[in-house]
Design a protein around this motif. Structure first.
Motif, short mmCIF file in Angstrom:
data_model
loop_
_atom_site.label_atom_id
_atom_site.label_comp_id
_atom_site.label_asym_id
_atom_site.label_seq_id
_atom_site.Cartn_x
_atom_site.Cartn_y
_atom_site.Cartn_z
N ALA A 1 0.84 -1.19 0.00
CA ALA A 1 0.00 0.00 0.00
C ALA A 1 0.88 1.24 0.00
O ALA A 1 2.08 1.18 0.31
CB ALA A 1 -0.92 -0.01 1.22
N THR A 2 0.25 2.36 -0.33
CA THR A 2 0.95 3.64 -0.30
C THR A 2 0.20 4.59 0.62
O THR A 2 -1.02 4.75 0.50
CB THR A 2 1.04 4.27 -1.70
OG1 THR A 2 1.64 3.34 -2.61
CG2 THR A 2 1.86 5.55 -1.67
N LEU A 3 0.94 5.19 1.54
CA LEU A 3 0.38 6.17 2.46
C LEU A 3 0.85 7.56 2.05
O LEU A 3 2.06 7.80 1.93
CB LEU A 3 0.84 5.87 3.90
CG LEU A 3 0.59 6.95 4.95
CD1 LEU A 3 -0.91 7.16 5.17
CD2 LEU A 3 1.29 6.59 6.27
N TYR A 4 -0.11 8.44 1.81
CA TYR A 4 0.20 9.84 1.50
C TYR A 4 -0.22 10.67 2.71
O TYR A 4 -1.41 10.75 3.05
CB TYR A 4 -0.58 10.31 0.27
CG TYR A 4 -0.33 9.51 -0.99
CD1 TYR A 4 0.67 9.88 -1.89
CD2 TYR A 4 -1.11 8.39 -1.30
CE1 TYR A 4 0.89 9.16 -3.06
CE2 TYR A 4 -0.90 7.67 -2.46
CZ TYR A 4 0.11 8.05 -3.33
OH TYR A 4 0.32 7.34 -4.49
N ILE B 1 4.09 0.96 2.16
CA ILE B 1 3.81 0.01 3.24
C ILE B 1 3.94 -1.40 2.66
O ILE B 1 3.21 -1.78 1.74
CB ILE B 1 2.39 0.20 3.82
CG1 ILE B 1 2.16 1.67 4.22
CG2 ILE B 1 2.17 -0.73 5.00
CD1 ILE B 1 3.05 2.18 5.32
N ASP B 2 4.89 -2.16 3.18
CA ASP B 2 5.15 -3.49 2.63
C ASP B 2 3.93 -4.40 2.71
O ASP B 2 3.14 -4.34 3.68
CB ASP B 2 6.30 -4.15 3.39
CG ASP B 2 7.64 -3.52 3.08
OD1 ASP B 2 7.77 -2.88 2.02
OD2 ASP B 2 8.56 -3.67 3.92
N ALA B 3 3.80 -5.25 1.72
CA ALA B 3 2.74 -6.26 1.72
C ALA B 3 3.09 -7.36 2.72
O ALA B 3 4.25 -7.52 3.12
CB ALA B 3 2.58 -6.85 0.33
N VAL B 4 2.09 -8.11 3.12
CA VAL B 4 2.27 -9.28 3.97
C VAL B 4 1.89 -10.50 3.14
O VAL B 4 0.78 -10.58 2.61
CB VAL B 4 1.40 -9.19 5.24
CG1 VAL B 4 1.52 -10.47 6.07
CG2 VAL B 4 1.79 -7.97 6.07
N THR B 5 2.80 -11.43 3.00
CA THR B 5 2.55 -12.62 2.19
C THR B 5 1.55 -13.53 2.89
O THR B 5 1.74 -13.92 4.04
CB THR B 5 3.85 -13.39 1.94
OG1 THR B 5 4.79 -12.52 1.29
CG2 THR B 5 3.60 -14.61 1.06
N ALA B 6 0.48 -13.86 2.18
CA ALA B 6 -0.55 -14.73 2.74
C ALA B 6 -0.11 -16.19 2.68
O ALA B 6 0.69 -16.57 1.82
CB ALA B 6 -1.85 -14.56 1.96
N GLU B 7 -0.62 -17.01 3.59
CA GLU B 7 -0.31 -18.43 3.57
C GLU B 7 -0.77 -19.07 2.26
O GLU B 7 -0.14 -19.96 1.72
CB GLU B 7 -0.99 -19.13 4.75
CG GLU B 7 -0.35 -18.81 6.10
CD GLU B 7 -0.92 -19.66 7.21
OE1 GLU B 7 -1.83 -20.48 6.93
OE2 GLU B 7 -0.48 -19.51 8.36
N GLN B 8 -1.92 -18.59 1.76
CA GLN B 8 -2.42 -19.03 0.47
C GLN B 8 -3.39 -17.97 -0.03
O GLN B 8 -3.95 -17.21 0.75
CB GLN B 8 -3.12 -20.39 0.55
CG GLN B 8 -4.25 -20.45 1.57
CD GLN B 8 -4.88 -21.83 1.65
OE1 GLN B 8 -4.78 -22.63 0.71
NE2 GLN B 8 -5.55 -22.12 2.76
N ASP C 1 2.00 2.68 10.96
CA ASP C 1 1.81 1.43 11.68
C ASP C 1 0.36 0.94 11.57
O ASP C 1 0.11 -0.27 11.52
CB ASP C 1 2.19 1.60 13.16
CG ASP C 1 3.71 1.61 13.37
OD1 ASP C 1 4.44 1.25 12.43
OD2 ASP C 1 4.15 1.98 14.48
N SER C 2 -0.58 1.87 11.53
CA SER C 2 -1.98 1.48 11.33
C SER C 2 -2.14 0.81 9.96
O SER C 2 -2.87 -0.18 9.83
CB SER C 2 -2.88 2.71 11.43
OG SER C 2 -2.83 3.29 12.72
N CYS C 3 -1.46 1.33 8.96
CA CYS C 3 -1.51 0.72 7.63
C CYS C 3 -0.83 -0.64 7.61
O CYS C 3 -1.24 -1.54 6.86
CB CYS C 3 -0.85 1.65 6.60
SG CYS C 3 -1.78 3.15 6.24
N ARG C 4 0.20 -0.81 8.40
CA ARG C 4 0.87 -2.11 8.46
C ARG C 4 -0.06 -3.17 9.06
O ARG C 4 -0.13 -4.29 8.55
CB ARG C 4 2.17 -1.98 9.28
CG ARG C 4 3.22 -1.13 8.57
CD ARG C 4 4.51 -0.96 9.36
NE ARG C 4 5.46 -0.17 8.58
CZ ARG C 4 5.83 1.07 8.87
NH1 ARG C 4 5.38 1.67 9.98
NH2 ARG C 4 6.66 1.74 8.07
#
Length: 312
Positions: A226-229, A237-244, A271-274
């Motif tokens: 995601a991008t926070l402006y 904001i880095d993505a979180v890899t899903a299990e599937q 941090d809220s976006c994370r």
């Protein structure tokens, strides 16, 4: 101080059927003008859904205090009881006995093509559900009937309750003037990358320019994060890899819940976006918008592993 979040939006049923074939084999281009088709669907699932319902569900998973603000029909008694069983405050869910609950009927084929129909039902009277007098730390105006979204936004603004404007599936209802009016009322704007590009086109303003008039703009970008402006800066904001990756339905709503939870705990916007990205990754690993069942400990573990953060 209250930690309640007023979640304005649709409360709906999603009925999803699976056609074990391919639409392209049954819908012929030269027969569209007199289309009459029927599909045998041995797999059928009815889910609790709607943007307000989904956001409330995910916020409750985090231990938050959601108050969904929506209108339903007399057929929603089980949905209301289900929310109450989760500890969700349903005092602002209004039942209209002469109408049906909003319902989406979706048939999917083996190529994941979809044919969908949506009945708005009680949602058409969402503007009549007056939240005036409700206390809350934050609010969100999520997809709903257009006049309901404007009514809720105006009432939140009048009570000095900060809120997130989530355009989502309501995008076709809003022209450039409508969007600018809503953005004047909101504190934070959220959209996916496609919706953001449409908003830029319709308003003639970039996301950076829009963010300059708000507390923040958050644009989700799927597997790219995601991008926070905010504050004149652009933060990835880095993505979180899903299990599937199973089903994206409701991922945006899960994301909004994480964002709102962080805001109610006075976390930084980043941090809220994370946390929001964590919630989206947990949702996408299951079918339907409210069938994932992570414990608060599970959420905390993913949050800590990816960002070194912990839930309070």
């Amino acid at each position: 101080m209250t930690d309640k979040v007023l979640i304005c939006g649709s409360i709906a049923f999603d009925t999803i059927a699976v056609f074990e074939g391919h639409f392209k084999d049954h819908i012929l281009s030269n027969g569209i003008q007199s289309l009459s088709v029927s599909f045998f669907v041995p797999t059928l699932r009815k889910d609790y859904g709607g943007c307000a319902g989904n956001i409330a569900y995910n916020l409750r998973l985090l231990g938050g205090n959601p108050v969904p603000v929506g209108t339903v029909g007399a057929d929603a008694a089980d949905y209301i009881a289900y929310m109450q069983g989760l500890g969700i405050d349903t005092s602002m869910v209004r039942m209209l006995p002469d109408m049906y609950t909003p319902q989406c009927f979706i048939t999917t084929d083996l190529d994941n093509n979809q044919i969908a129909s949506f009945h708005p039902g009680a949602m058409e009277r969402s503007a009549d559900n007056d939240l005036t007098g409700c206390e809350a730390a934050w609010g969100i105006v999520a997809p709903d009937a257009k006049d309901g979204m404007f009514a809720h936004a105006g009432r939140l603004k009048a009570q000095a309750i900060p809120f997130v404007f989530d355009l989502g599936q309501a995008m076709p209802l809003f022209n450039g003037e409508d969007l600018n009016q809503m953005l004047e009322l909101a504190d934070i704007f959220t959209a996916n990358d496609y919706e953001a590009s449409v908003v830029e086109q319709r308003t003639g303003r970039s996301m950076q320019e829009i963010a300059g008039t708000l507390r923040a703009v958050v644009v989700t970008r799927g597997a790219e994060g995601a991008t926070l402006y905010a504050d004149g800066t652009e933060t990835h904001i880095d993505a979180v890899t899903a299990e599937q990756v199973v089903d994206p339905t409701g991922c945006g709503d899960a994301h909004r819940a994480g964002l709102l939870y962080g805001l109610t705990k006075n976390w930084s916007l980043a941090d809220s976006c994370r946390l929001a990205n964590v919630m989206g990754s947990l949702k996408i690993a299951s079918k339907g918008p409210q069938n994932h069942r992570p414990t608060r400990g599970d959420i905390n573990a993913v949050l800590n592993d990816n960002f070194g953060l912990s839930l309070p």
